[in-house]
Write a protein that holds these residues in place. Structure first.
Motif, mmCIF file in Angstrom:
data_model
loop_
_atom_site.group_PDB
_atom_site.id
_atom_site.type_symbol
_atom_site.label_atom_id
_atom_site.label_comp_id
_atom_site.label_asym_id
_atom_site.label_seq_id
_atom_site.Cartn_x
_atom_site.Cartn_y
_atom_site.Cartn_z
ATOM 1 N N SER A 93 -2.346 -13.556 -7.304
ATOM 2 C CA SER A 93 -1.111 -12.814 -7.550
ATOM 3 C C SER A 93 0.053 -13.538 -6.887
ATOM 4 C CB SER A 93 -1.231 -11.388 -6.994
ATOM 5 O OG SER A 93 -0.054 -10.650 -7.219
ATOM 6 N N VAL A 94 1.203 -13.519 -7.548
ATOM 7 C CA VAL A 94 2.437 -14.095 -7.006
ATOM 8 C C VAL A 94 3.518 -13.030 -7.080
ATOM 9 C CG1 VAL A 94 4.226 -15.848 -7.333
ATOM 10 C CG2 VAL A 94 1.818 -16.446 -7.691
ATOM 11 N N VAL A 95 4.201 -12.795 -5.974
ATOM 12 C CA VAL A 95 5.228 -11.761 -5.905
ATOM 13 C C VAL A 95 6.413 -12.290 -5.095
ATOM 14 C CG1 VAL A 95 3.530 -9.897 -6.048
ATOM 15 C CG2 VAL A 95 4.268 -10.727 -3.795
ATOM 16 N N PRO A 96 7.580 -11.658 -5.193
ATOM 17 C CA PRO A 96 8.673 -12.006 -4.276
ATOM 18 C C PRO A 96 8.222 -11.829 -2.827
ATOM 19 C CG PRO A 96 9.486 -10.642 -6.063
ATOM 20 C CD PRO A 96 7.992 -10.638 -6.169
ATOM 21 N N GLU A 97 8.731 -12.666 -1.921
ATOM 22 C CA GLU A 97 8.257 -12.621 -0.539
ATOM 23 C C GLU A 97 8.387 -11.229 0.078
ATOM 24 O OE1 GLU A 97 8.780 -15.004 3.720
ATOM 25 O OE2 GLU A 97 9.514 -15.888 1.856
ATOM 26 N N GLY A 98 9.437 -10.520 -0.271
ATOM 27 C CA GLY A 98 9.632 -9.180 0.277
ATOM 28 C C GLY A 98 8.609 -8.164 -0.193
ATOM 29 N N ASP A 99 7.840 -8.529 -1.227
ATOM 30 C CA ASP A 99 6.840 -7.614 -1.764
ATOM 31 C C ASP A 99 5.423 -7.963 -1.325
ATOM 32 O OD1 ASP A 99 8.867 -6.292 -3.085
ATOM 33 O OD2 ASP A 99 8.543 -7.322 -4.998
ATOM 34 N N LEU A 100 5.265 -8.940 -0.444
ATOM 35 C CA LEU A 100 3.922 -9.357 -0.042
ATOM 36 C C LEU A 100 3.128 -8.225 0.598
ATOM 37 C CD1 LEU A 100 4.494 -12.960 1.406
ATOM 38 C CD2 LEU A 100 3.035 -12.348 -0.539
ATOM 39 N N ASP A 101 3.743 -7.516 1.519
ATOM 40 C CA ASP A 101 3.018 -6.439 2.207
ATOM 41 C C ASP A 101 2.605 -5.345 1.231
ATOM 42 O OD1 ASP A 101 3.129 -7.670 4.689
ATOM 43 O OD2 ASP A 101 5.023 -6.723 5.224
ATOM 44 N N ALA A 102 3.476 -5.022 0.288
ATOM 45 C CA ALA A 102 3.145 -4.003 -0.702
ATOM 46 C C ALA A 102 1.985 -4.464 -1.577
ATOM 47 C CB ALA A 102 4.368 -3.683 -1.566
ATOM 48 N N ALA A 103 1.957 -5.757 -1.918
ATOM 49 C CA ALA A 103 0.861 -6.294 -2.731
ATOM 50 C C ALA A 103 -0.456 -6.221 -1.974
ATOM 51 C CB ALA A 103 1.178 -7.737 -3.136
ATOM 52 N N VAL A 104 -0.417 -6.523 -0.689
ATOM 53 C CA VAL A 104 -1.637 -6.416 0.136
ATOM 54 C C VAL A 104 -2.115 -4.976 0.190
ATOM 55 C CG1 VAL A 104 -2.533 -6.628 2.483
ATOM 56 C CG2 VAL A 104 -1.154 -8.481 1.503
ATOM 57 N N ARG A 105 -1.188 -4.052 0.399
ATOM 58 C CA ARG A 105 -1.569 -2.632 0.464
ATOM 59 C C ARG A 105 -2.152 -2.155 -0.864
ATOM 60 N NH1 ARG A 105 3.337 -2.264 3.462
ATOM 61 N NH2 ARG A 105 4.454 -1.561 1.586
ATOM 62 N N ALA A 106 -1.609 -2.649 -1.975
ATOM 63 C CA ALA A 106 -2.112 -2.236 -3.286
ATOM 64 C C ALA A 106 -3.552 -2.686 -3.494
ATOM 65 C CB ALA A 106 -1.217 -2.801 -4.391
ATOM 66 N N TRP A 107 -3.915 -3.828 -2.951
ATOM 67 C CA TRP A 107 -5.301 -4.282 -3.018
ATOM 68 C C TRP A 107 -6.183 -3.522 -2.026
ATOM 69 C CZ3 TRP A 107 -4.235 -10.249 -3.248
ATOM 70 C CH2 TRP A 107 -4.159 -10.656 -4.601
ATOM 71 N N ALA A 108 -5.656 -3.303 -0.822
ATOM 72 C CA ALA A 108 -6.470 -2.689 0.226
ATOM 73 C C ALA A 108 -6.763 -1.212 -0.050
ATOM 74 C CB ALA A 108 -5.768 -2.835 1.578
ATOM 75 N N ALA A 109 -5.810 -0.501 -0.651
ATOM 76 C CA ALA A 109 -5.941 0.950 -0.814
ATOM 77 C C ALA A 109 -7.220 1.365 -1.546
ATOM 78 C CB ALA A 109 -4.710 1.513 -1.519
#
Length: 269
Positions: free
Chosen positions: A194-210
């Motif tokens: 996955s590639v996202v804007p840098e400001g969205d990295l934490d949200a992307a991690v949370r979306a996988w972890a949840a």
């Protein structure tokens, strides 16, 4: 009745910062002034943290502090090791630890997630690739510079993981040219999922972890074992146990013939 809040523990080590919140353990490479370069101390601390991981951890997140995920191995430390032991004994020991760290990530019973920003070079790319899931900022860049430095691509079992994830033809081009490539190409190569804007990295991690933290720990552990077993079965021969020997022998030979290695500074790979 509301559930009690998840336990939250933050610890600062010499080269790492760990943040445990319930079933999620975050490990941050935390030497940003040195580009989070991999040192013997960092490898020791990564091994200690991963070895101490308890069975309640379902997700491990690996990240880097500052502008870059990891600029690779610390060249100055390698030079010091060669100066102390010109036969490469110290480099062999570091290489063996590097392989153990990458195996501790890839064989981890929890799902491991790499959160990548800035540069991920050489050993930094190896650490990210050892994780199950990898998300990168759209500005992230990657490089395998070993051959340009007169070194084999032999750190932490990087090469067989690349071959398995990417494919021989593309890996051959990246290794032989030592060129940089961007996040979108890394996604096309499956180095990133996955590639996202840098400001969205934490949200992307949370979306996988949840969703992962809701899975049965037994089913999750067995599924990880199955993935690793089937992946290993596709490798006709895994000689990554020789990575440390190859790196040490090459650097020791180069030092013997040129006398330059001990005078280098900066980052190796």
């Amino acid at each position: 009745m509301t559930a009690p809040p998840a336990a939250h523990t933050v610890r600062t080590h010499k080269t790492l910062r760990t943040d445990r919140q319930g079933p999620v353990l975050s490990i941050e490479l935390n030497t940003p002034d040195e580009g989070n370069a991999v040192t013997g101390t960092m490898l020791d601390e990564l091994l200690a943290v991963l070895d101490a991981q308890d069975g309640d951890v379902r997700v491990v997140v690996l990240s880097g502090a500052g502008d870059d995920f990891c600029l690779g191995g610390d060249r100055s430390e390698f030079a010091e090791q060669l100066a102390h032991d010109p036969t490469g004994g110290g480099i062999r020991a570091s290489g063996a630890k590097a392989r153990r760290v990458c195996e501790a990530l890839s064989a981890n019973p929890a799902v491991t997630i790499a959160r990548v920003q800035g540069k991920a070079i050489g050993a930094g790319l190896a650490l990210a690739l050892a994780c199950d899931l990898r998300v990168g900022a759209d500005t992230a860049t990657f490089r395998l510079p070993e051959l340009a430095l007169g070194l084999p691509t032999a750190w932490g079992g990087l090469l067989p993981r690349l071959l398995n994830e990417v494919g021989a033809a593309r890996v051959r081009e990246l290794v032989l040219t030592c060129r940089s490539f961007d996040a979108e190409e890394a996604r096309q190569l499956s180095i990133l999922q996955s590639v996202v804007p840098e400001g969205d990295l934490d949200a992307a991690v949370r979306a996988w972890a949840a969703p992962v933290v809701r899975r049965s720990p037994t089913a999750l552990r067995i599924t990880k074992h199955l993935f690793n077993a089937y992946t290993s079965a596709t490798r006709l021969a895994d000689i990554t146990a020789l990575d440390a020997e190859l790196m040490a022998s090459t650097l020791a030979a180069h030092e013997y013939t040129t006398g330059k290695a001990a005078r280098r500074t900066g980052h190796l790979f």
